[in-house]
Design a protein around this motif. Structure first.
Motif, PDB file in Angstrom:
ATOM      1  N   ASN A 289      32.097  -5.753  12.531  1.00  0.00           N
ATOM      2  CA  ASN A 289      31.854  -4.613  13.450  1.00  0.00           C
ATOM      3  C   ASN A 289      30.389  -4.683  14.005  1.00  0.00           C
ATOM      4  O   ASN A 289      29.580  -5.474  14.642  1.00  0.00           O
ATOM      5  CB  ASN A 289      32.501  -3.513  12.992  1.00  0.00           C
ATOM      6  CG  ASN A 289      32.525  -2.989  14.533  1.00  0.00           C
ATOM      7  OD1 ASN A 289      32.669  -3.548  15.424  1.00  0.00           O
ATOM      8  ND2 ASN A 289      32.116  -1.281  14.485  1.00  0.00           N
ATOM      9  N   GLY A 290      30.042  -3.808  13.045  1.00  0.00           N
ATOM     10  CA  GLY A 290      28.237  -2.963  13.493  1.00  0.00           C
ATOM     11  C   GLY A 290      27.037  -3.489  12.493  1.00  0.00           C
ATOM     12  O   GLY A 290      26.793  -2.710  11.978  1.00  0.00           O
ATOM     13  N   ALA A 315      26.397 -10.055  16.665  1.00  0.00           N
ATOM     14  CA  ALA A 315      26.298  -9.942  17.641  1.00  0.00           C
ATOM     15  C   ALA A 315      25.334 -10.613  18.304  1.00  0.00           C
ATOM     16  O   ALA A 315      24.109  -9.710  18.228  1.00  0.00           O
ATOM     17  CB  ALA A 315      27.118  -9.232  18.453  1.00  0.00           C
ATOM     18  N   ILE A 316      25.376 -11.653  19.164  1.00  0.00           N
ATOM     19  CA  ILE A 316      23.822 -12.063  19.802  1.00  0.00           C
ATOM     20  C   ILE A 316      23.645 -11.944  21.208  1.00  0.00           C
ATOM     21  O   ILE A 316      22.785 -11.805  22.056  1.00  0.00           O
ATOM     22  CB  ILE A 316      23.161 -13.492  19.804  1.00  0.00           C
ATOM     23  CG1 ILE A 316      23.310 -13.685  18.597  1.00  0.00           C
ATOM     24  CG2 ILE A 316      21.698 -14.004  20.423  1.00  0.00           C
ATOM     25  CD1 ILE A 316      24.507 -13.791  17.173  1.00  0.00           C
ATOM     26  N   GLU A 317      25.287 -12.344  21.325  1.00  0.00           N
ATOM     27  CA  GLU A 317      25.951 -12.401  23.455  1.00  0.00           C
ATOM     28  C   GLU A 317      24.872 -13.689  24.101  1.00  0.00           C
ATOM     29  O   GLU A 317      26.075 -14.361  24.189  1.00  0.00           O
ATOM     30  CB  GLU A 317      25.756 -10.812  24.029  1.00  0.00           C
ATOM     31  CG  GLU A 317      25.650  -9.468  23.042  1.00  0.00           C
ATOM     32  CD  GLU A 317      27.155  -9.479  22.125  1.00  0.00           C
ATOM     33  OE1 GLU A 317      27.739 -10.062  22.185  1.00  0.00           O
ATOM     34  OE2 GLU A 317      27.013  -8.290  21.465  1.00  0.00           O
ATOM     35  N   THR A 318      23.548 -13.239  24.031  1.00  0.00           N
ATOM     36  CA  THR A 318      23.390 -13.950  24.948  1.00  0.00           C
ATOM     37  C   THR A 318      21.659 -14.458  24.486  1.00  0.00           C
ATOM     38  O   THR A 318      21.461 -13.930  23.701  1.00  0.00           O
ATOM     39  CB  THR A 318      23.022 -13.450  26.591  1.00  0.00           C
ATOM     40  OG1 THR A 318      21.675 -14.049  27.433  1.00  0.00           O
ATOM     41  CG2 THR A 318      22.230 -12.289  26.442  1.00  0.00           C
ATOM     42  N   ALA A 319      21.525 -15.874  25.230  1.00  0.00           N
ATOM     43  CA  ALA A 319      19.869 -16.298  24.476  1.00  0.00           C
ATOM     44  C   ALA A 319      18.758 -15.675  25.650  1.00  0.00           C
ATOM     45  O   ALA A 319      17.295 -16.424  25.597  1.00  0.00           O
ATOM     46  CB  ALA A 319      19.697 -17.732  24.163  1.00  0.00           C
ATOM     47  N   THR A 320      19.425 -15.305  27.046  1.00  0.00           N
ATOM     48  CA  THR A 320      18.433 -15.153  28.134  1.00  0.00           C
ATOM     49  C   THR A 320      17.370 -13.866  27.688  1.00  0.00           C
ATOM     50  O   THR A 320      18.607 -12.577  27.460  1.00  0.00           O
ATOM     51  CB  THR A 320      19.106 -15.339  29.011  1.00  0.00           C
ATOM     52  OG1 THR A 320      19.711 -16.331  29.411  1.00  0.00           O
ATOM     53  CG2 THR A 320      18.346 -15.067  30.162  1.00  0.00           C
ATOM     54  N   THR A 349      29.522 -15.871   7.687  1.00  0.00           N
ATOM     55  CA  THR A 349      29.034 -15.311   9.293  1.00  0.00           C
ATOM     56  C   THR A 349      30.168 -16.101  10.617  1.00  0.00           C
ATOM     57  O   THR A 349      29.903 -16.968  10.564  1.00  0.00           O
ATOM     58  CB  THR A 349      27.343 -15.545   9.477  1.00  0.00           C
ATOM     59  OG1 THR A 349      26.959 -15.293   7.365  1.00  0.00           O
ATOM     60  CG2 THR A 349      26.681 -14.906  10.197  1.00  0.00           C
ATOM     61  N   ARG A 350      30.203 -14.518  10.859  1.00  0.00           N
ATOM     62  CA  ARG A 350      30.915 -15.196  12.188  1.00  0.00           C
ATOM     63  C   ARG A 350      29.707 -14.187  13.775  1.00  0.00           C
ATOM     64  O   ARG A 350      29.236 -13.828  13.245  1.00  0.00           O
ATOM     65  CB  ARG A 350      32.078 -13.594  12.681  1.00  0.00           C
ATOM     66  CG  ARG A 350      32.857 -13.894  11.966  1.00  0.00           C
ATOM     67  CD  ARG A 350      34.258 -13.203  11.785  1.00  0.00           C
ATOM     68  NE  ARG A 350      34.470 -13.069  12.984  1.00  0.00           N
ATOM     69  CZ  ARG A 350      35.319 -11.950  13.445  1.00  0.00           C
ATOM     70  NH1 ARG A 350      35.110 -10.748  13.610  1.00  0.00           N
ATOM     71  NH2 ARG A 350      35.481 -11.912  14.375  1.00  0.00           N
ATOM     72  N   LEU A 351      29.612 -15.139  14.900  1.00  0.00           N
ATOM     73  CA  LEU A 351      28.876 -15.014  14.958  1.00  0.00           C
ATOM     74  C   LEU A 351      29.246 -14.951  16.785  1.00  0.00           C
ATOM     75  O   LEU A 351      30.077 -15.655  17.210  1.00  0.00           O
ATOM     76  CB  LEU A 351      27.623 -16.527  15.590  1.00  0.00           C
ATOM     77  CG  LEU A 351      26.386 -17.019  14.639  1.00  0.00           C
ATOM     78  CD1 LEU A 351      25.779 -17.830  14.333  1.00  0.00           C
ATOM     79  CD2 LEU A 351      25.735 -15.419  13.997  1.00  0.00           C
ATOM     80  N   PHE A 352      28.763 -14.013  17.560  1.00  0.00           N
ATOM     81  CA  PHE A 352      29.488 -13.406  18.906  1.00  0.00           C
ATOM     82  C   PHE A 352      28.239 -13.603  20.123  1.00  0.00           C
ATOM     83  O   PHE A 352      26.716 -13.711  20.206  1.00  0.00           O
ATOM     84  CB  PHE A 352      29.455 -11.906  19.182  1.00  0.00           C
ATOM     85  CG  PHE A 352      30.954 -11.574  17.696  1.00  0.00           C
ATOM     86  CD1 PHE A 352      31.931 -12.078  18.180  1.00  0.00           C
ATOM     87  CD2 PHE A 352      30.651 -11.075  16.958  1.00  0.00           C
ATOM     88  CE1 PHE A 352      33.723 -11.272  17.487  1.00  0.00           C
ATOM     89  CE2 PHE A 352      32.027 -10.624  16.294  1.00  0.00           C
ATOM     90  CZ  PHE A 352      32.804 -11.050  16.189  1.00  0.00           C
ATOM     91  N   PRO A 381      31.490 -18.999  14.629  1.00  0.00           N
ATOM     92  CA  PRO A 381      31.320 -18.709  15.644  1.00  0.00           C
ATOM     93  C   PRO A 381      32.169 -18.749  16.700  1.00  0.00           C
ATOM     94  O   PRO A 381      32.729 -19.634  17.171  1.00  0.00           O
ATOM     95  CB  PRO A 381      29.683 -20.019  16.382  1.00  0.00           C
ATOM     96  CG  PRO A 381      31.048 -21.560  15.684  1.00  0.00           C
ATOM     97  CD  PRO A 381      31.738 -20.732  14.773  1.00  0.00           C
ATOM     98  N   MET A 382      31.590 -17.918  17.787  1.00  0.00           N
ATOM     99  CA  MET A 382      32.816 -17.246  18.739  1.00  0.00           C
ATOM    100  C   MET A 382      31.777 -16.921  19.953  1.00  0.00           C
ATOM    101  O   MET A 382      31.321 -16.279  20.071  1.00  0.00           O
ATOM    102  CB  MET A 382      33.310 -16.082  18.519  1.00  0.00           C
ATOM    103  CG  MET A 382      34.148 -16.486  17.627  1.00  0.00           C
ATOM    104  SD  MET A 382      35.603 -14.656  16.151  1.00  0.00           S
ATOM    105  CE  MET A 382      36.223 -14.697  17.521  1.00  0.00           C
ATOM    106  N   LEU A 383      32.724 -17.838  21.129  1.00  0.00           N
ATOM    107  CA  LEU A 383      32.346 -17.154  22.322  1.00  0.00           C
ATOM    108  C   LEU A 383      33.621 -16.964  23.123  1.00  0.00           C
ATOM    109  O   LEU A 383      34.240 -17.024  23.073  1.00  0.00           O
ATOM    110  CB  LEU A 383      31.798 -18.886  23.377  1.00  0.00           C
ATOM    111  CG  LEU A 383      31.514 -18.737  24.614  1.00  0.00           C
ATOM    112  CD1 LEU A 383      30.034 -18.640  24.426  1.00  0.00           C
ATOM    113  CD2 LEU A 383      31.807 -20.129  24.991  1.00  0.00           C
TER     114      LEU A 383
END
Length: 500
Positions: A289-290, A315-320, A349-352, A381-383
């Protein structure tokens, strides 16, 4: 004197398993929030009896609720849900009120905390608990016992008074969280979760859930701020005592941490991990989760390993950077990439990642996919396509008209994660390009690139498999891939083909 409220039914409303919806299983965990409520009330009113029912453990939840209403005869009902389950929450509330119209129904948790006005005005609930619930619920039980009716003056709640929604004074968070009794696990049967996984890809029938801190200082637009902005941590000794009770009483050695941001403050997180490593050798830790990615330093990663960490989600969410600021996350992407590179090599590892933000261009979304492709050791990795919820900051920013609001409400019913050949059902199709540049055809193209370059990339599958081997046995690895690919029949032969 015994309280008038002698019997309380608490229901965690999840997506119904009978729908065959992946979310009803994929993100299900024990109803720890309701177990905290029960233990807190019982500490004050020991004579009060509780029943806790989680709809995810039933194929016919409304029938089971009817049976509980008839046999247990609760004098107070509490309902909890995430916004993803709003439709079934409303249906459940209507069902309970039709059978027990005189029994007060209290709503709490993420969905009622943000949508209390619609729930109260629609007659679904009699009162909404906003935010942290233990102290508020104790007062609700106390005042109903004293007055015999549902009160309208309790801090931390919203009610309907004279046809208007009344929001009472916000309740101050509980400062000393060590004083909150441990969640009462005696109220559920963990065996009921047989065959159900949670969002750490663990068997929910073989683990326990831990909340070692409350609150998060960040203000990500898409998150519920249930516990406020101030972090309140339990002492390391208090957390370890709860974990040890699970080990001694239930033989559980697999723990899933649900903190909003476990690794802040870093020193406190490190102290807890050190104590777990010393006091509870052999346990396995999961953090789905966090974790604040840009606050993972080398020492902390070493301590995660020493304490027995198997899985973590980042959780990265966006590269911008521009969108990082827009969504309120403000990750330091340079630090985050360094931490991800190390963590993905050591843990499952799961990446969001998320695409579809208001104002996001195709090139910006493409950069997010390219960033994800730079982590070949990431196990999952999850989109996701951004989901807009009513009353959320993005919803307010978009200012939808009536037709757009209906389209957003429909989107809430769809699954969170993209499938290759599914209809995207993207909210951006109903807004002009100056508000939401991306459209459904763009998302389909992005999904193809995601699948090709990230998700089914042979290099990633081979390298991430080497990490799985460090933590899981052969059958557990197959179970992992069955979950990741949503394919219950996934076999060792299919795995061999993937690894060639």
């Amino acid at each position: 004197m015994a309280p008038m409220v002698r019997r309380i039914l608490l229901v965690d409303v999840d997506l119904p398993a009978s729908d065959g919806n992946e979310m009803s299983v994929y993100y299900t965990h024990h109803p720890i929030g309701l177990l905290y409520l029960a233990s807190s009330v019982k500490a004050r009113f020991p004579e009060t009896e509780f029943r806790v029912f989680h709809t995810a453990t039933s194929t016919k939840p409304l029938d089971d609720i009817k049976d509980i209403l008839n046999t247990f005869e609760p004098e107070l009902v509490g309902l909890r849900a995430l916004s993803i389950a709003k439709q079934f929450f409303n249906e459940t509330a209507v069902f309970i009120k039709s059978l027990r119209p005189l029994v007060p129904v209290i709503g709490g948790g993420p969905y009622p905390s943000v949508s209390y006005a619609e729930l109260l005005s629609g007659g679904f609930i009699d009162m909404a608990v906003i935010g942290e619930g233990e102290a508020t619920f104790i007062e609700i039980v106390s005042k109903i016992s004293d007055r015999g009716t549902c009160p309208n003056d309790i801090d931390g709640t919203a009610v309907l008074k004279n046809g208007l929604v009344k929001v009472n004074t916000a309740r101050k968070p509980i400062e000393d969280v060590d004083k909150i009794p441990f969640p009462d696990y005696s109220l559920i049967h963990i065996s009921d979760y047989s065959g159900i996984e949670n969002h750490a890809l663990q068997k929910s029938s073989e683990c326990a859930f831990i909340l070692s801190s409350r609150g998060c200082p960040y203000a990500c637009f898409y998150c519920h701020q249930l516990f406020g902005r101030k972090i309140r941590r339990r002492s390391a000794a208090n957390v370890v005592a709860e974990m040890r009770a699970h080990v001694d009483l239930r033989g559980i050695h697999n723990f899933v941490f649900l903190d909003d941001v476990f690794n802040l403050p870093a020193d406190a997180a490190k102290s807890l991990l050190r104590l777990i490593a010393v006091e509870l050798p052999g346990v396995k830790l999961n953090f789905p989760n966090g974790l604040r990615t840009d606050r993972l330093d080398d020492e902390l990663i070493d301590l995660f390993s020493a304490a027995g960490t198997v899985e973590m989600a980042l959780a990265i969410e966006t590269a911008t950077p521009r969108l990082q600021r827009l969504i309120g996350k403000n990750l330091d992407l340079v630090k985050a990439e360094k931490a991800i590179e190390e963590a993905t090599r050591r843990f499952i590892t799961r990446l969001f990642f998320i695409v579809g933000f208001p104002g996001e261009t195709f090139d910006e979304a493409l950069n997010t996919i390219r960033m994800a492709a730079r982590f070949p050791y990431a196990a999952q990795p999850m989109l996701s396509v951004l989901r807009i919820y009513q009353n959320s900051p993005f919803y307010q920013q978009l200012r939808p008209d009536e037709a757009q609001a209906r389209a957003i409400a429909e989107q809430e019913k769809k699954q969170l994660h993209l499938e290759m050949f599914d209809e995207v059902n993207f909210y951006g199709d109903f807004f002009p390009a100056d508000k939401v540049p991306l459209k459904s055809p763009d998302l389909k193209e992005l999904l193809y690139l995601w699948m090709r370059d990230v998700f089914i990339n042979p290099e990633r599958i081979k390298k991430s498999h080497s990490v799985l081997l460090k933590h899981l046995d052969g059958e557990q690895i197959l179970e992992f891939y069955r979950s990741v690919f949503n394919k219950p029949a996934f076999s060792s032969k299919e795995l061999e083909k993937l690894l060639r």
